[in-house]
Design a protein around this motif. Structure first.
Motif, short mmCIF file in Angstrom:
data_model
loop_
_atom_site.label_atom_id
_atom_site.label_comp_id
_atom_site.label_asym_id
_atom_site.label_seq_id
_atom_site.Cartn_x
_atom_site.Cartn_y
_atom_site.Cartn_z
N SER A 54 -0.27 -1.87 7.87
CA SER A 54 -1.43 -2.74 7.64
C SER A 54 -2.38 -2.16 6.61
O SER A 54 -2.84 -2.86 5.70
N THR A 55 -2.71 -0.86 6.71
CA THR A 55 -3.69 -0.28 5.80
C THR A 55 -3.12 -0.02 4.41
O THR A 55 -3.88 0.10 3.44
N ILE A 56 -1.80 0.07 4.29
CA ILE A 56 -1.19 0.26 2.97
C ILE A 56 -1.49 -0.93 2.06
O ILE A 56 -1.62 -0.79 0.84
N LEU A 57 -1.63 -2.11 2.65
CA LEU A 57 -1.86 -3.32 1.87
C LEU A 57 -3.23 -3.34 1.21
O LEU A 57 -3.45 -4.07 0.24
N VAL A 58 -4.16 -2.55 1.74
CA VAL A 58 -5.55 -2.62 1.31
C VAL A 58 -5.70 -2.41 -0.19
O VAL A 58 -6.42 -3.16 -0.88
N GLU A 66 9.85 3.30 12.18
CA GLU A 66 9.31 4.53 11.60
C GLU A 66 9.78 4.72 10.16
O GLU A 66 9.01 5.07 9.27
N LYS A 67 11.07 4.45 9.92
CA LYS A 67 11.61 4.59 8.56
C LYS A 67 11.01 3.53 7.64
O LYS A 67 10.81 3.77 6.44
N GLY A 68 10.72 2.35 8.21
CA GLY A 68 10.09 1.30 7.41
C GLY A 68 8.70 1.70 6.95
O GLY A 68 8.30 1.46 5.80
N THR A 69 7.95 2.32 7.85
CA THR A 69 6.62 2.81 7.49
C THR A 69 6.71 3.86 6.40
O THR A 69 5.94 3.85 5.43
N GLN A 70 7.66 4.77 6.55
CA GLN A 70 7.84 5.81 5.55
C GLN A 70 8.24 5.22 4.20
O GLN A 70 7.80 5.67 3.15
N TYR A 71 9.05 4.15 4.25
CA TYR A 71 9.45 3.47 3.02
C TYR A 71 8.22 2.89 2.31
O TYR A 71 8.09 3.00 1.08
N LEU A 72 7.32 2.29 3.08
CA LEU A 72 6.10 1.74 2.49
C LEU A 72 5.24 2.83 1.87
O LEU A 72 4.68 2.67 0.79
N LEU A 73 5.14 3.94 2.58
CA LEU A 73 4.33 5.04 2.06
C LEU A 73 4.91 5.57 0.75
O LEU A 73 4.18 5.86 -0.19
N ASP A 74 6.23 5.68 0.71
CA ASP A 74 6.88 6.18 -0.49
C ASP A 74 6.68 5.23 -1.67
O ASP A 74 6.69 5.66 -2.83
N ASN A 75 6.51 3.94 -1.36
CA ASN A 75 6.35 2.95 -2.43
C ASN A 75 4.89 2.57 -2.69
O ASN A 75 4.62 1.72 -3.52
N LEU A 76 3.97 3.21 -1.95
CA LEU A 76 2.56 2.88 -2.11
C LEU A 76 2.09 3.15 -3.53
O LEU A 76 1.48 2.29 -4.17
N VAL A 77 2.36 4.32 -4.03
CA VAL A 77 1.90 4.69 -5.37
C VAL A 77 2.53 3.78 -6.42
O VAL A 77 1.84 3.29 -7.32
N LEU A 88 -12.63 -9.23 13.89
CA LEU A 88 -12.69 -9.89 15.20
C LEU A 88 -11.36 -9.77 15.94
O LEU A 88 -11.27 -10.10 17.12
N SER A 89 -10.34 -9.30 15.24
CA SER A 89 -9.01 -9.22 15.81
C SER A 89 -8.94 -8.19 16.94
O SER A 89 -9.76 -7.28 17.04
N ASP A 90 -7.94 -8.36 17.80
CA ASP A 90 -7.63 -7.37 18.83
C ASP A 90 -6.62 -6.35 18.32
O ASP A 90 -6.32 -5.38 19.02
N PHE A 91 -6.06 -6.60 17.13
CA PHE A 91 -5.03 -5.73 16.59
C PHE A 91 -5.67 -4.67 15.68
O PHE A 91 -6.39 -5.00 14.74
N GLY A 92 -5.39 -3.42 15.98
CA GLY A 92 -6.00 -2.33 15.23
C GLY A 92 -5.70 -2.40 13.74
O GLY A 92 -6.58 -2.13 12.91
N GLY A 93 -4.48 -2.76 13.37
CA GLY A 93 -4.10 -2.84 11.97
C GLY A 93 -4.87 -3.92 11.23
O GLY A 93 -5.31 -3.72 10.09
N THR A 94 -5.05 -5.08 11.87
CA THR A 94 -5.79 -6.17 11.24
C THR A 94 -7.26 -5.82 11.10
O THR A 94 -7.90 -6.13 10.09
N ILE A 95 -7.82 -5.15 12.11
CA ILE A 95 -9.21 -4.70 12.03
C ILE A 95 -9.39 -3.75 10.84
O ILE A 95 -10.33 -3.88 10.05
N ALA A 96 -8.48 -2.78 10.74
CA ALA A 96 -8.56 -1.81 9.65
C ALA A 96 -8.40 -2.49 8.30
O ALA A 96 -9.13 -2.18 7.34
N LEU A 97 -7.46 -3.43 8.20
CA LEU A 97 -7.23 -4.15 6.94
C LEU A 97 -8.49 -4.88 6.50
O LEU A 97 -8.95 -4.74 5.36
#
Length: 805
Positions: free
Chosen positions: A673-677, A610-621, A738-747
Motif C-alpha cells: 500500500s505505501t509503495i504506491l504513495v 512475501e515474495k510479491g512484496t519484495q518484488y514491489l520493493l525491488d521495482n520501487l526505484v 477513515l478506513s479500518d485497513f492500515g495500508g489504506t490509512i497509510a496510503l
C-alpha cells in the motif's frame, strides 16, 4: 513548426462543443449508459492479491503445488479456550455444531474431538483399526468428559498442534472446505449465510466464545470490509470535497455540476472495470474515490477560469469559449502528468498493479474531457455569475496567504534554501530507517473480531498462514522409504524449533502414530520406526487404509507416492523475518535432501505474498524513475528548456524525500500500500508546477522578460488556484484515513502530507529557484517555442485569431 494543441486547435474544440451542446451531452449520456451496462460484469476478487508476475518462479512453483495437491487455503479452524467446554451441555452443543457443519456439501472434511478416530492394533488380523476416541453414550457424564480431556492431552501427540494446545488447554476443530469452491462466490455465500449463523447459535446457547479463523474465513470477511468501505470513501470524499468547493465559490449551481461530473466519472470507472472484466481488488476499490478527489480540482480550475474571464469583460459567451481556449492545453497536461503517475504501474509485470494503473489512468484522462465539455455547456444554460459568486477571487484570507508567500520569496529566499536543506538532510536520515513488511494480515482491520481471532490462533497454535514444502523423491513410492522419512523428520524438527512456525503436518505424523498404536497407544513410542519395525508397522497401516477405503493423510502424499507434502502455519511476521526463516529452512533442506536425489520446493500463500512484496520493493526505484522520466519528457515537450526541467523536478522530489523520512521516523514500513504513495503523489504534485511555470512564461511576455516582476505576478495569479486545488486534494486523500485497513490509512495520510509539502514547495521553493537560476534579465533565447504550448494565450492573440478567420 505547427504546435500540438495550439490556440487554434482549442478554439476549434470550443466552437464544436458550444455549438453542439445537445449532441455533446447526448454522446456523454450514451457513453454513460453503455458503460453502466457493463456493471453486470463486475466481480469482487475471491483470491488473494498476487503481486508477482505470472511467469515468476515463485508463482510457477505455487501453481505446480496446486495442480498436485489442490487448493491449500481451504482450512477453517474453530477454537475455544474455556473450562466449560468439557461439560455435558457444551460438549453436546459442540457435537451438534460439528455434525451440522459436516453435513454441508461445501465441506469436504471435519476433524474434531467429538468424532475423533484413533488407531488401535488388532493382532489377530494384523492391522490397525480406526475406533472412536469418544463414546457418545457416555458424554452426558462430566467425569467421563474430564477423562477424555486428560487422555487427549497426554496420549494423543498425533493431534497436538492440530486439535489442541497441551500447555494452555485450548481446543480447536479443523474444517476443510471443498477445494472447488474456495476461490468462488459460493465460499462467501456458505460462510456468511450458513457457517457464521451456526457459530452464533452455539455461542448463544452455551455462552462460550468461539474463535474462528483460517484463510477462507479471513478472506471472506476482509472482502466484505473492503466492499463496505467503497461506499464510505465515495460518500465521504464527495461530501467533503463538495463542501470545500461550495466554500470557495459560494454557489449551489457550481457545486451541483461539480458533483454531477464526478458521479458520472465514478460510473465510468465502474463501467471500465466491467468492460475489461477486471475484479474489484484492494487497489481498484480505491479508484472511484480517486476520481472524485482528482475531478473536483479540475472543476475548481475551470470554474475559476470562467468566473475570472467573466469578471474581466462581462461577456458570458466569450468567457465560456475562452475557458476552453485559454486553459485547454494546461489542463490536459496536468491531467496527463497525474495519469502518468498511475500509469507507471502498467509497466510492472504484476497483473494486480497493471489493472490498477490502467483503470486509474483511463479514468483520469476521461474525467478531463468530461469536465472540459460539461462545465462550459452547463454554464451556457445558466444565468451569469452574481457578484457574490465572484467575491472569492479577492477574499482576504487568500490575499494574506499569497502576500506572505510573496514576501518570503522576495526577502527571505536564503531561509527557504536553509529550511529546504535541513528538511532534506533530516528526511534522508529518516528514510534510512524505513523497514519493509510483507504480511498477509498486517493491514487488516484491527478492531474486527476476525482480526482478534487471528491473534488468538497465533498465540495458541502459532498462526494460520500456510507455508508448504514439497519433497519430490524422483521415484514412485519413494516417500515411504525410511531414509526419506528420516530426512523429513530432521526437517520437521527444524520447523518445530522455529518459534514463528507451528508444528508441521505430513505423512511422517501418521507413520509415528502408527508406531505408537503398534505399541498399544503408548505415547512414548510416538516416533519414527526403526528399520526392523518398519515393515510390519507399515504393513498394519496399509491394511487399515485398505479396509476403510481411505488414506488418513491422502492430502500429504501424491497418488504415485513420489511427492510428499509438509504443511506448517506461520505467525504474522515481516519480510525480513520471513527471509531469515527461509534461510534456515533451505539450509536444512539442502543438507538432508541432496539435489541429485530430491527436488524440494517451498511455497504457500504466505511465501507468495512475501515474495510479491519484495518484488514491489525491488521495482520501487525503477517505477519512480520511470514516472520522473515520463513527466520530465512531458516538461521537455512543454518548455523545451533543460533549465525548466531541473527547476520543475527539485520542488517535487523534495516532498517525496520528506515523506520517506516521516515513514522512517514514525515506523511506517514499505509495503504494497505505501509503495504506491511515491508515484501517485509525484504525478499529482507536478500539476502545480505546470500551472506555475505556464503562467510564468505568460507573465514574462507581458513584462518584457523581466524575471522578478514576472515571478511575483505568477504567484499572485496562480497561487490561489494552486492553494484551492491542493486543499481539495489534501482533504480528499485524507478520507482514506477513515478506513479500518492500515495500508489504506497509510496510503491516504502519506499522499495528503506529500501534497501539502508539494504545494508549499511549488509556491516557495519553485519561484525561489527561478529567481536564483535567472539572475539576469531573461530573453527569448532562454525560452524556445515549445512543441506543446501550455501558455495561456492573451486576449489579443485570440482576438487576432478570430479576426483572421
Amino acid at each position: 513548426m505547427i504546435k500540438w494543441f495550439s490556440v487554434g486547435f482549442w478554439e476549434l474544440i470550443a466552437r464544436i462543443v458550444l455549438r453542439n451542446r445537445i449532441l455533446m451531452l447526448s454522446i456523454i449520456a450514451v457513453i454513460t449508459v453503455l458503460l453502466a451496462l457493463q456493471w453486470k460484469n463486475i466481480q469482487f476478487s475471491f483470491t488473494e492479491a498476487n503481486l508477482l508476475p505470472d511467469d515468476n518462479v515463485v508463482n510457477s512453483d505455487y501453481k505446480t503445488f496446486l495442480e498436485k495437491f489442490g487448493e491449500e487455503g481451504n482450512l477453517i479452524v474453530v477454537g475455544v479456550k474455556d473450562d466449560a467446554f468439557f461439560t455435558p451441555k457444551a460438549f453436546a452443543a459442540w457435537n451438534k455444531l460439528m455434525t451440522d457443519i459436516k453435513a454441508q456439501q461445501e465441506v469436504d472434511l471435519v476433524v474434531s474431538i467429538n468424532d475423533l478416530k484413533q488407531l488401535q492394533k488388532n493382532d489377530s488380523l494384523e492391522r490397525f483399526e480406526l475406533v472412536p476416541f469418544v463414546n457418545s453414550n457416555k458424554t452426558s457424564s462430566k467425569q467421563y468428559l474430564n477423562s477424555i480431556k486428560k487422555d487427549l492431552f497426554e496420549n494423543m501427540p498425533f493431534y497436538e498442534g492440530l486439535l489442541f494446545n497441551k500447555k494452555s488447554g485450548s481446543i480447536r476443530s479443523a474444517i476443510y472446505l471443498d477445494k472447488k469452491i474456495v476461490n468462488t462466490a459460493r465460499r462467501k455465500d456458505y460462510i456468511v449465510n450458513d457457517f457464521i449463523p451456526k457459530i452464533n447459535t452455539f455461542e448463544q446457547e452455551t455462552g462460550i466464545d468461539l474463535r474462528v479463523s483460517g484463510m477462507p474465513y479471513i478472506r471472506t470477511l476482509n472482502a466484505m470490509s473492503i466492499l463496505s468501505e467503497i461506499s464510505l470513501f465515495i460518500g465521504a470524499s464527495l461530501l467533503l470535497t463538495s463542501l470545500i468547493f461550495f466554500f470557495f465559490f459560494r454557489s449551489f449551481r457550481a457545486t451541483l455540476i461539480a458533483i454531477l461530473i464526478v458521479i458520472i466519472g465514478v460510473m465510468w470507472t465502474f463501467g471500465l472495470l466491467g468492460l475489461f472484466n477486471y475484479h474489484i481488488t484492494v487497489l481498484t476499490a480505491l479508484v472511484p474515490t480517486l476520481v472524485i478527489v482528482i475531478g473536483i480540482p479540475n472543476c475548481i480550475f475551470l470554474t475559476n477560469k470562467y468566473q475570472q474571464e467573466y469578471s474581466a469583460h462581462g461577456n458570458k459567451a466569450k468567457a465560456l469559449q475562452r475557458v476552453i481556449t485559454k486553459v485547454g492545453t494546461a489542463t490536459l497536461m496536468t491531467n496527463l502528468t497525474t495519469a502518468a503517475g498511475f500509469a507507471t504501474f502498467i509497466i510492472t509485470s504484476s497483473q494486480l498493479l497493471k489493472e490498477f494503473g490502467i483503470i486509474s489512468s483511463l479514468s483520469i484522462v476521461s474525467l478531463f474531457f468530461l469536465c472540459l465539455i460539461v462545465i462550459p455547456i452547463y454554464y451556457s444554460f445558466q444565468p451569469v455569475p452574481k457578484q457574490k459568486h465572484l467575491e472569492h477571487l479577492n477574499r482576504n484570507y487568500t490575499r494574506v496567504f499569497i502576500k506572505w508567500i510573496e514576501k518570503t520569496v522576495k526577502h527571505n529566499r536564503r531561509y527557504v534554501y536553509i529550511v529546504t536543506l535541513i528538511l532534506f538532510l533530516v528526511s534522508i536520515m529518516g528514510a534510512l530507517k524505513i523497514k519493509t513488511s510483507g504480511s498477509l494480515i498486517e493491514d487488516m482491520p484491527k478492531n474486527t473480531s476476525f482480526y482478534k481471532d487471528i491473534l488468538f490462533f497465533e498465540k495458541e497454535f502459532e498462526g494460520i498462514m500456510p507455508l508448504e514444502i514439497t519433497v519430490d523423491t524422483k521415484r514412485k513410492k519413494g516417500v515411504m522409504k525410511l531414509s526419506t522419512l528420516s530426512n523429513m523428520d530432521e526437517l520437521q524438527q527444524t520447523i518445530e524449533d522455529i518459534p514463528e512456525l507451528s508444528k508441521p503436518i505430513s505423512i511422517l505424523n501418521l507413520v509415528k502414530y502408527s508406531k505408537q498404536a503398534y505399541y498399544n497407544g503408548n505415547p512414548a513410542y510416538y516416533d519414527l520406526p526403526t528399520s526392523q519395525e518398519q515393515s510390519f508397522i507399515l504393513g498394519y497401516a496399509k491394511n487399515v487404509a485398505a479396509k476403510n477405503n481411505e488414506n488418513l493423510m491422502k492430502s500429504y502424499v501424491d497418488s504415485t507416492g513420489q511427492v510428499a507434502r509438509i504443511t506448517t502455519f506461520m505467525r504474522d511476521i515481516g519480510t525480513g523475518n520471513m527471509a531469515k526463516i527461509e534461510d534456515k529452512l533451505w539450509a536444512k533442506a539442502n543438507e538432508v535432501f541432496p539435489k541429485d536425489r530430491y527436488t524440494v520446493i517451498m511455497t504457500g500463500k504466505a511465501l507468495v505474498f512475501e515474495k510479491g512484496t519484495q518484488y514491489l520493493l525491488d521495482n520501487l526505484v525503477s517505477s519512480l524513475l520511470f514516472a520522473v522520466l515520463l513527466i520530465s519528457l512531458l516538461m521537455v515537450f512543454m518548455f523545451r528548456s533543460f533549465k525548466m526541467v531541473v527547476v520543475s523536478l527539485i520542488p517535487n522530489l523534495l516532498p517525496l524525500v520528506i515523506t520517506a523520512g516521516l515513514m522512517g521516523y514514525f515506523g511506517i514500513p514499505l509495503k504494497p500500500s505505501t509503495i504506491l504513495v511515491f508515484s501517485i503523489a509525484f504525478g499529482l504534485s507536478v500539476d502545480d508546477t505546470i500551472h506555475f511555470l505556464a503562467q510564468y512564461r505568460q507573465e514574462l511576455k507581458h513584462n518584457n522578460w523581466k524575471i522578478k516582476k514576472s515571478v511575483f505576478a505568477t504567484i499572485r495569479e496562480s497561487g490561489i488556484s494552486m492553494f484551492y486545488t491542493s486543499v481539495v486534494l489534501f482533504v480528499g486523500f485524507s478520507v482514506f484515513m477513515l478506513s479500518d485497513f492500515g495500508g489504506t490509512i497509510a496510503l491516504g495520510g502519506l499522499i495528503a502530507i506529500t501534497l501539502a509539502f508539494g504545494m508549499l514547495s511549488n509556491l516557495m521553493l519553485l519561484p525561489s529557484l527561478v529567481l536564483t537560476l535567472n539572475k539576469k534579465l531573461a530573453n527569448k533565447q532562454d525560452f524556445i517555442e515549445p512543441i506543446i504550448d501550455i501558455i495561456e494565450p492573451s486576449d489579443e492573440e485570440i482576438d487576432d485569431l478570430e479576426k483572421n478567420k
